[in-house]
Design a protein around this motif. Structure first.
Motif, mmCIF file in Angstrom:
data_model
loop_
_atom_site.group_PDB
_atom_site.id
_atom_site.type_symbol
_atom_site.label_atom_id
_atom_site.label_comp_id
_atom_site.label_asym_id
_atom_site.label_seq_id
_atom_site.Cartn_x
_atom_site.Cartn_y
_atom_site.Cartn_z
ATOM 1 N N UNK A 17 -10.936 -4.223 -5.328
ATOM 2 C CA UNK A 17 -10.137 -5.431 -5.507
ATOM 3 C C UNK A 17 -8.756 -5.162 -4.907
ATOM 4 N N UNK A 18 -8.089 -6.222 -4.515
ATOM 5 C CA UNK A 18 -6.796 -6.037 -3.848
ATOM 6 C C UNK A 18 -5.835 -5.221 -4.710
ATOM 7 N N UNK A 19 -5.803 -5.528 -5.994
ATOM 8 C CA UNK A 19 -4.848 -4.838 -6.873
ATOM 9 C C UNK A 19 -5.208 -3.367 -7.076
ATOM 10 N N UNK A 20 -6.433 -2.990 -6.694
ATOM 11 C CA UNK A 20 -6.847 -1.590 -6.852
ATOM 12 C C UNK A 20 -6.802 -0.808 -5.542
ATOM 13 N N UNK A 21 -6.523 -1.508 -4.460
ATOM 14 C CA UNK A 21 -6.650 -0.903 -3.133
ATOM 15 C C UNK A 21 -5.747 0.321 -2.960
ATOM 16 N N UNK A 60 0.785 -1.238 0.000
ATOM 17 C CA UNK A 60 0.000 0.000 0.000
ATOM 18 C C UNK A 60 0.817 1.288 0.000
ATOM 19 N N UNK A 61 1.978 1.260 0.650
ATOM 20 C CA UNK A 61 2.692 2.539 0.828
ATOM 21 C C UNK A 61 3.768 2.738 -0.234
ATOM 22 N N UNK A 62 4.217 3.986 -0.374
ATOM 23 C CA UNK A 62 5.308 4.288 -1.303
ATOM 24 C C UNK A 62 6.594 3.646 -0.804
ATOM 25 N N UNK A 63 7.362 3.160 -1.738
ATOM 26 C CA UNK A 63 8.629 2.533 -1.384
ATOM 27 C C UNK A 63 9.501 3.511 -0.592
ATOM 28 N N UNK A 64 10.236 3.008 0.356
ATOM 29 C CA UNK A 64 11.161 3.805 1.174
ATOM 30 C C UNK A 64 10.470 4.822 2.084
ATOM 31 N N UNK A 65 9.147 4.778 2.181
ATOM 32 C CA UNK A 65 8.483 5.806 2.987
ATOM 33 C C UNK A 65 8.164 5.311 4.401
ATOM 34 N N UNK A 66 8.495 4.053 4.681
ATOM 35 C CA UNK A 66 8.132 3.438 5.961
ATOM 36 C C UNK A 66 8.957 3.963 7.134
ATOM 37 N N UNK A 67 8.261 4.419 8.161
ATOM 38 C CA UNK A 67 8.944 4.781 9.411
ATOM 39 C C UNK A 67 8.094 4.271 10.573
ATOM 40 N N UNK A 68 8.657 3.390 11.350
ATOM 41 C CA UNK A 68 7.917 2.821 12.488
ATOM 42 C C UNK A 68 7.622 3.910 13.512
ATOM 43 N N UNK A 69 6.345 4.078 13.850
ATOM 44 C CA UNK A 69 6.022 5.076 14.880
ATOM 45 C C UNK A 69 5.298 4.432 16.062
#
Ligand code: ZN
Length: 281
Positions: free
Chosen positions: A261-265, A63-72
């Protein structure tokens, strides 16, 4: 204790999984399918389109943009306030779930972006004691909404849960008081809450938070309900419709706003978030 500080976390996991079996059999069409191909295809069977189960990590990655993950997430783990024991003591159950999933609790909470729009996103892990909501999950969800207020961004919650965590009894049920109160603050701050319901979104989680989204999107094939089908059937002593508690039934009866659909989520989420962003300009 923070398990996933950066993308390293995902890489470690992918490497680990590469050692496992290369093929899996689709329960729906019976075909042997190449695991890597299934993974690249959002865990959808390339042969028949059946959805395979997504872990919380796979879901958030999808779901999220690559490299945008930050654990909060808050560095907290569940306690055993009742000294609960069924087939095994609750602390042992927790340890096994942590071992199995590599997560400290049944939810991943991150600051991230979707189509370049910043969000705080929570994703539940069904493999962690059925994604059940105990004190820790309630606290993390509240913390996620508070983070969203702090960062002035929308809150997205992807549910996959059987409901309240029975091993915490009334402590689990009490989470509703917290989540609804903080959810009201989010509304007061005029920040959107997008709830995504996946298979399954039931019981205390549906009641305490998942059903409170400004926009509720269900993944195709989601199961949405409060009590189990059998319990309802016996209580009201009536036959239930065949599609009862499916995403189509929920949509028909106004409980949710969209089915994707999953691919459209991901694009669906981006569109909804973009709509709210437009509204604030
Ligand atoms: Zn298949």
């Amino acid at each position: 204790m923070t398990i996933f500080k950066d993308k390293q976390y995902f890489r470690v996991n992918l490497e680990k999984e590469a050692d496992e079996a290369l093929w899996l059999r689709c329960k729906s069409c019976g075909e042997l399918v190449f695991k890597k191909r299934v993974r690249e295809n959002n865990n959808i069977c390339p042969n028949c389109g059946e959805y395979f189960f997504l872990t919380a990590r796979e879901r958030i990655e999808s779901l999220i943009d690559e490299e945008s993950f930050e654990d909060v997430s808050k560095p907290i783990v569940a306690d055993d306030p009742l000294g609960f024991q069924d087939e095994k003591p609750y602390p042992q159950r927790l340890e096994e779930a942590q071992e199995k999933t590599g997560l400290p609790s049944a939810i991943i909470l991150a600051s991230a972006s979707i189509s370049k729009i910043p969000v705080v996103i929570g994703v539940m892990e069904f493999q962690f004691i059925g994604g059940s909501m105990g004190s820790v999950m309630g606290e993390q969800i509240c913390h996620g909404m508070e983070e969203a207020i702090e960062r002035r961004c929308p809150f997205v919650l992807v549910s996959s849960s059987g409901g309240a965590r029975m091993q915490e009894g009334a402590f689990a049920l009490l989470q509703m008081v917290k989540t609804t109160a903080v959810r009201a603050r989010l509304a007061k701050e005029r920040l959107p809450f997008i709830s995504v319901m996946t298979y399954p979104t039931t019981g205390g989680v549906q009641a305490s938070i998942a059903s409170l989204g400004d926009i509720i999107i269900a993944e195709k094939g989601a199961m949405i309900g409060f009590a189990g089908r059998r319990v309802i059937k016996e209580t009201i002593a009536e036959e239930l419709p065949k599609n009862f508690q499916t995403e189509a039934f929920a949509l028909e009866h106004g409980m949710i706003d969209r089915v994707a659909r999953r691919e459209e989520l991901r694009s669906e989420l981006a569109a909804v978030l973009g709509f709210f962003q437009e509204g604030t300009r």
